[in-house]
Design a protein around this motif. Structure first.
Motif, PDB file in Angstrom:
ATOM      1  N   LEU A 135       0.828  -1.208   0.000  1.00 43.09           N
ATOM      2  CA  LEU A 135       0.000   0.000   0.000  1.00 43.09           C
ATOM      3  C   LEU A 135       0.861   1.256   0.000  1.00 43.09           C
ATOM      4  N   PHE A 136       1.978   1.191   0.736  1.00 48.65           N
ATOM      5  CA  PHE A 136       2.899   2.333   0.762  1.00 48.65           C
ATOM      6  C   PHE A 136       3.509   2.566  -0.620  1.00 48.65           C
ATOM      7  N   LYS A 137       3.933   1.492  -1.266  1.00 54.88           N
ATOM      8  CA  LYS A 137       4.525   1.616  -2.602  1.00 54.88           C
ATOM      9  C   LYS A 137       3.521   2.161  -3.607  1.00 54.88           C
ATOM     10  N   ASN A 138       2.229   1.849  -3.388  1.00 56.57           N
ATOM     11  CA  ASN A 138       1.180   2.328  -4.287  1.00 56.57           C
ATOM     12  C   ASN A 138       0.697   3.734  -3.945  1.00 56.57           C
ATOM     13  N   GLY A 139       1.329   4.349  -2.944  1.00 58.23           N
ATOM     14  CA  GLY A 139       0.953   5.706  -2.565  1.00 58.23           C
ATOM     15  C   GLY A 139      -0.321   5.785  -1.751  1.00 58.23           C
ATOM     16  N   GLN A 140      -0.761   4.667  -1.177  1.00 57.77           N
ATOM     17  CA  GLN A 140      -2.010   4.638  -0.419  1.00 57.77           C
ATOM     18  C   GLN A 140      -1.795   4.778   1.079  1.00 57.77           C
ATOM     19  N   ILE A 141      -0.549   4.812   1.504  1.00 55.89           N
ATOM     20  CA  ILE A 141      -0.204   5.051   2.904  1.00 55.89           C
ATOM     21  C   ILE A 141       0.906   6.093   2.946  1.00 55.89           C
ATOM     22  N   ASP A 142       0.762   7.070   3.843  1.00 54.33           N
ATOM     23  CA  ASP A 142       1.755   8.149   3.950  1.00 54.33           C
ATOM     24  C   ASP A 142       2.859   7.811   4.940  1.00 54.33           C
ATOM     25  N   LEU A 143       2.494   7.115   5.994  1.00 55.25           N
ATOM     26  CA  LEU A 143       3.441   6.807   7.073  1.00 55.25           C
ATOM     27  C   LEU A 143       3.003   5.508   7.722  1.00 55.25           C
ATOM     28  N   PHE A 144       3.972   4.675   8.114  1.00 57.08           N
ATOM     29  CA  PHE A 144       3.598   3.461   8.834  1.00 57.08           C
ATOM     30  C   PHE A 144       4.645   3.109   9.877  1.00 57.08           C
ATOM     31  N   PHE A 145       4.205   2.359  10.875  1.00 58.66           N
ATOM     32  CA  PHE A 145       5.080   1.905  11.950  1.00 58.66           C
ATOM     33  C   PHE A 145       5.709   0.583  11.542  1.00 58.66           C
ATOM     34  N   ALA A 146       6.982   0.430  11.856  1.00 65.80           N
ATOM     35  CA  ALA A 146       7.706  -0.756  11.391  1.00 65.80           C
ATOM     36  C   ALA A 146       8.992  -0.918  12.182  1.00 65.80           C
ATOM     37  N   THR A 147       9.607  -2.088  12.029  1.00 60.77           N
ATOM     38  CA  THR A 147      10.981  -2.262  12.479  1.00 60.77           C
ATOM     39  C   THR A 147      11.888  -1.962  11.281  1.00 60.77           C
ATOM     40  N   ARG A 148      13.127  -1.643  11.562  1.00 65.46           N
ATOM     41  CA  ARG A 148      14.041  -1.281  10.478  1.00 65.46           C
ATOM     42  C   ARG A 148      14.174  -2.405   9.452  1.00 65.46           C
ATOM     43  N   GLU A 149      14.149  -3.652   9.917  1.00 66.75           N
ATOM     44  CA  GLU A 149      14.321  -4.781   9.013  1.00 66.75           C
ATOM     45  C   GLU A 149      13.157  -4.927   8.040  1.00 66.75           C
ATOM     46  N   MET A 150      11.996  -4.403   8.400  1.00 63.29           N
ATOM     47  CA  MET A 150      10.842  -4.499   7.511  1.00 63.29           C
ATOM     48  C   MET A 150      10.999  -3.644   6.255  1.00 63.29           C
ATOM     49  N   VAL A 151      11.820  -2.610   6.337  1.00 62.03           N
ATOM     50  CA  VAL A 151      11.870  -1.641   5.231  1.00 62.03           C
ATOM     51  C   VAL A 151      13.257  -1.503   4.612  1.00 62.03           C
ATOM     52  N   PHE A 152      14.204  -2.318   5.034  1.00 62.42           N
ATOM     53  CA  PHE A 152      15.576  -2.073   4.592  1.00 62.42           C
ATOM     54  C   PHE A 152      15.771  -2.285   3.099  1.00 62.42           C
ATOM     55  N   ASN A 153      14.865  -3.028   2.448  1.00 61.91           N
ATOM     56  CA  ASN A 153      14.981  -3.255   1.006  1.00 61.91           C
ATOM     57  C   ASN A 153      14.126  -2.287   0.189  1.00 61.91           C
ATOM     58  N   ASN A 154      13.523  -1.314   0.835  1.00 60.52           N
ATOM     59  CA  ASN A 154      12.634  -0.375   0.155  1.00 60.52           C
ATOM     60  C   ASN A 154      13.369   0.935  -0.097  1.00 60.52           C
ATOM     61  N   PRO A 155      13.779   1.209  -1.345  1.00 58.17           N
ATOM     62  CA  PRO A 155      14.571   2.411  -1.627  1.00 58.17           C
ATOM     63  C   PRO A 155      13.770   3.704  -1.520  1.00 58.17           C
ATOM     64  N   ASP A 156      12.442   3.600  -1.546  1.00 58.51           N
ATOM     65  CA  ASP A 156      11.598   4.799  -1.486  1.00 58.51           C
ATOM     66  C   ASP A 156      11.136   5.111  -0.074  1.00 58.51           C
ATOM     67  N   CYS A 157      11.801   4.486   0.882  1.00 61.57           N
ATOM     68  CA  CYS A 157      11.336   4.588   2.264  1.00 61.57           C
ATOM     69  C   CYS A 157      12.465   5.054   3.184  1.00 61.57           C
ATOM     70  N   THR A 158      12.161   6.033   4.016  1.00 60.41           N
ATOM     71  CA  THR A 158      13.096   6.464   5.056  1.00 60.41           C
ATOM     72  C   THR A 158      12.581   5.983   6.407  1.00 60.41           C
ATOM     73  N   PHE A 159      13.474   5.482   7.224  1.00 61.79           N
ATOM     74  CA  PHE A 159      13.119   4.960   8.541  1.00 61.79           C
ATOM     75  C   PHE A 159      13.674   5.882   9.621  1.00 61.79           C
ATOM     76  N   ARG A 160      12.823   6.225  10.578  1.00 58.47           N
ATOM     77  CA  ARG A 160      13.271   6.988  11.741  1.00 58.47           C
ATOM     78  C   ARG A 160      12.984   6.179  12.998  1.00 58.47           C
ATOM     79  N   LYS A 161      14.026   5.931  13.741  1.00 58.45           N
ATOM     80  CA  LYS A 161      13.909   5.123  14.949  1.00 58.45           C
ATOM     81  C   LYS A 161      13.180   5.884  16.052  1.00 58.45           C
ATOM     82  N   ILE A 162      12.243   5.193  16.700  1.00 59.09           N
ATOM     83  CA  ILE A 162      11.569   5.734  17.877  1.00 59.09           C
ATOM     84  C   ILE A 162      12.239   5.211  19.147  1.00 59.09           C
TER      85      ILE A 162
END
Length: 296
Positions: A135-162
């Motif tokens: 959904l994020f890749k399709n532009g249907q989600i603006d922000l989501f909660f995740a662990t860093r490992e969930m998004v490390f292969n996504n070049p269009d995604c920036t991760f900020r640690k909480i």
């Protein structure tokens, strides 16, 4: 292929029981069977194996399950977006979660966010991380909660640690390990281990956890759950020890003990978003998330 067929298939796949699927959709079991047979005929493939003892998805059924959910979700979003066009004064921001427990974290964040943008409404989607990522890749989600490992292969995604998290053992009272502050996998060797489906939590991205859980499952009867709530319930009922990351644990958990797992690596938990977005509302939400979680 139509929406009713897809909804019947998804309900049957979730329940692995045509009668329960019919109850959920307020239909009769023969109607569920009819729609699924029509779908199988159109696809030219069997989606279920059924006999008197069980119902299970075929390999093609498991593959089609993700496509079916994606199609239904896109249709739902399209209808909602068309409704928004009819109400141009409404504005929305789309937030994704992979656990219902994350709603507790969102509660204070959204209360603050509403003070700045009172006419902006959040749309919250709770799904497995594969679906949220799609959904994020399709532009249907603006922000989501995740662990860093969930998004490390996504070049269009920036991760900020909480905050930094880890895996925990949810131990029932019946276990001899109950009350220990920290346990090792070797101490849990003779216990039934309860884990989540890999769609819900990517243990396979952490080799140390994956290897231990796979090895244990080869020697014992372990349980795989469809939700963190189910895993906690089974632990509370004494069926085994449930392995969960901290962000999936409720604050009011009872009848079980939470212990650290010695071998578990730390997890970076936070928010993910598109760094190219210049939307001031999204930037404000990111800032509020960081401000409201800074002490965690």
């Amino acid at each position: 292929m139509n929406t009713q067929q897809l909804l019947c298939f998804i309900a049957a796949a979730d329940k692995l029981n045509f009668t329960k699927a019919a109850e959920d959709l307020f239909l009769t079991p023969p109607t569920i069977t009819h729609h699924i047979r029509k779908l199988e005929e159109e696809l030219g493939a069997a989606l279920f194996v059924r006999n008197s003892k069980y119902v299970k998805l075929t390999e093609k059924g498991e593959l089609f399950y993700e496509y079916a959910k994606d199609i239904v979700e896109k249709e739902r979003l399209a209808k909602r977006q068309m409704d928004e066009i009819k109400n141009p004064d409404l504005d929305f921001i789309n937030i994704g979660c992979t656990s219902v427990m994350e709603l507790n974290l969102l509660k204070k964040v959204l209360s603050v966010f509403r003070n700045t943008y009172p006419s902006l409404y959040p749309k919250i989607t709770i799904n497995n991380y594969f679906q949220i990522s799609t959904l994020f890749k399709n532009g249907q989600i603006d922000l989501f909660f995740a662990t860093r490992e969930m998004v490390f292969n996504n070049p269009d995604c920036t991760f900020r640690k909480i905050y930094q998290d880890r895996d925990y053992a949810v131990i029932p009272k019946s276990s001899p390990l109950f009350g220990k502050a920290e346990v090792s996998f070797s101490e849990m060797e003779d216990e039934v281990l309860i884990t989540l489906d890999h769609k819900l939590i990517p243990h396979e991205m952490r080799s140390n956890v994956k290897d231990v859980l796979s090895s244990h499952a080869n020697r014992h009867f372990d349980i795989i759950c469809a939700s963190e709530s189910e895993g906690i319930l089974l632990a509370e009922s004494g069926y085994g020890i449930t392995i969960l990351p901290g962000y999936m644990l409720p604050s009011n958990i009872i009848d079980v003990h939470i212990a650290k797992i010695k071998e578990a690596d730390s997890l970076d938990y936070g928010i993910a978003y598109n760094p190219k977005s210049r939307d001031p509302k999204l930037r404000k939400l990111i800032q509020i998330v960081q401000d409201e979680t800074s002490g965690m």
